[in-house]
Design a protein around this motif. Structure first.
Motif, PDB file in Angstrom:
ATOM      1  N   THR A   1       0.842  -1.195   0.000  1.00 58.20           N
ATOM      2  CA  THR A   1       0.000   0.000   0.000  1.00 58.20           C
ATOM      3  C   THR A   1       0.877   1.244   0.000  1.00 58.20           C
ATOM      4  O   THR A   1       1.725   1.413   0.878  1.00 58.20           O
TER       5      THR A   1
ATOM      6  N   THR B   1       3.519  -1.327   3.924  1.00 56.51           N
ATOM      7  CA  THR B   1       2.633  -0.168   3.908  1.00 56.51           C
ATOM      8  C   THR B   1       3.474   1.087   4.084  1.00 56.51           C
ATOM      9  O   THR B   1       4.182   1.230   5.085  1.00 56.51           O
TER      10      THR B   1
ATOM     11  N   ASN C   1       5.516  -6.657   5.277  1.00 62.25           N
ATOM     12  CA  ASN C   1       4.708  -6.238   6.423  1.00 62.25           C
ATOM     13  C   ASN C   1       5.283  -5.069   7.209  1.00 62.25           C
ATOM     14  O   ASN C   1       4.848  -4.795   8.331  1.00 62.25           O
TER      15      ASN C   1
ATOM     16  N   TRP D   1       5.692  -1.193   8.165  1.00 58.21           N
ATOM     17  CA  TRP D   1       4.815  -0.014   8.171  1.00 58.21           C
ATOM     18  C   TRP D   1       5.711   1.212   8.302  1.00 58.21           C
ATOM     19  O   TRP D   1       6.405   1.377   9.292  1.00 58.21           O
TER      20      TRP D   1
ATOM     21  N   THR E   1       6.146   5.494   7.916  1.00 58.54           N
ATOM     22  CA  THR E   1       5.524   6.814   7.796  1.00 58.54           C
ATOM     23  C   THR E   1       6.567   7.931   7.814  1.00 58.54           C
ATOM     24  O   THR E   1       6.222   9.097   8.005  1.00 58.54           O
TER      25      THR E   1
ATOM     26  N   ASP F   1       7.787  -7.252  16.439  1.00 60.48           N
ATOM     27  CA  ASP F   1       7.450  -5.966  15.819  1.00 60.48           C
ATOM     28  C   ASP F   1       8.605  -4.984  15.913  1.00 60.48           C
ATOM     29  O   ASP F   1       8.416  -3.786  16.104  1.00 60.48           O
TER      30      ASP F   1
END
Length: 280
Positions: free
Chosen positions: A196, A226, A243, A245, A247, A272
């Protein structure tokens, strides 16, 4: 149905009495893909003259399609728009051949280029995007989005026609990929299923801002990654693991992935933990 509702529906139909339906637009895309790549064609030709006649008829069909859109600018300029679009077709086909070559080079399962053009959902979605993006650049509204959404329904890959994607783009498998409107993707980028490239904010007042990330040249994005935000930049020659993430921006030659650690006889536990390495 009561009379008031019927009158309401009739009024809606009168506002666009002869608009091109999504099915008509999708069929034009399918036919155009068959023009560019015979593996997708439903017709055959016995001579160059016959093929030229077919192209001339198809051009008329595209002009007629655009004269039935809701956008007055497109209706009034349908013929010059289609002429400009036809002038772009050699470039579109060249880029798509490069995309097919990138996929062949990047996928050990690919037997040949023809297999990719004929069967790969990633190529199908990229083809729809490149055609739709060209129309978008010519200020055609509505039609480009119908084309990419048709491909989305076929391939499970959602690419906004306004996104900017460089050459030699490879989508492997591809199901679940989302590429947002203001994404910028460089050359020789490879992307796996479930990636994404989205926005951090979905506020309507941010509609005119750059909301989606920039992916520089020769980046690999593995399944399920993502990456969000208009100011997020993935530096060239980076590898983004599955997987992950993200930002915030990462520099060139980065390798980012989650690690799992052993916790004795109970097996693996996902910590994680985001791990960063500079590959330079």
């Amino acid at each position: 149905m009561n009379k008031v509702f019927i009158e309401e529906l009739f009024k809606a139909h009168q506002e666009c009495p002869n608009c091109s339906s999504p099915e008509e637009i999708s069929n034009v895309f399918i036919e155009l893909l068959g023009i560019l790549f015979p593996d997708h064609s439903k017709v055959s030709f016995n001579s160059v003259k016959e093929f030229e006649h077919y192209l001339a008829e198809f051009k008329v069909k595209m002009v007629e399609l655009l004269t039935r859109t809701a956008d007055s600018y497109v209706r009034e300029n349908a013929e010059p728009i289609v002429t400009s679009f036809f002038n772009e077709l050699p470039s579109i086909r060249t880029k798509l051949n490069q995309d097919a070559e990138a996929t062949y080079e990047g996928d050990p399962a690919a037997k040949n280029i023809r297999e990719i053009i004929r069967t790969y959902p990633g190529f199908y979605a990229i083809a729809a995007y490149r055609i739709a993006h060209s129309l978008h650049q010519l200020k055609v509204t509505g039609v480009p989005r119908v084309i990419t959404e048709y491909a989305h329904s076929r391939a499970g890959i959602d690419i906004h026609p306004a996104a900017k994607i460089g050459n030699h783009f490879c989508i492997d498998h591809g199901t679940g990929i989302v590429i947002g409107e203001t994404c910028v993707i460089g050359n020789y980028v490879k992307m796996y299923q479930g990636v994404t490239l989205g926005a951090l904010s979905v506020n309507k007042e941010d509609a005119l801002k750059k909301r989606h990330p920039t992916i520089e040249d020769q980046v690999v994005l593995y399944a399920g990654a993502t990456i969000l935000g208009g100011e997020t930049n993935i530096g060239h020659d980076s590898v983004i693991g599955g997987n992950v993430w993200i930002t915030q921006s990462v520099p060139a030659y980065s390798k980012i992935y989650y690690q799992s650690r052993m916790i004795g006889e109970d097996g693996f536990e996902n910590t994680d933990l985001l791990t960063f390495k500079n590959r330079q």
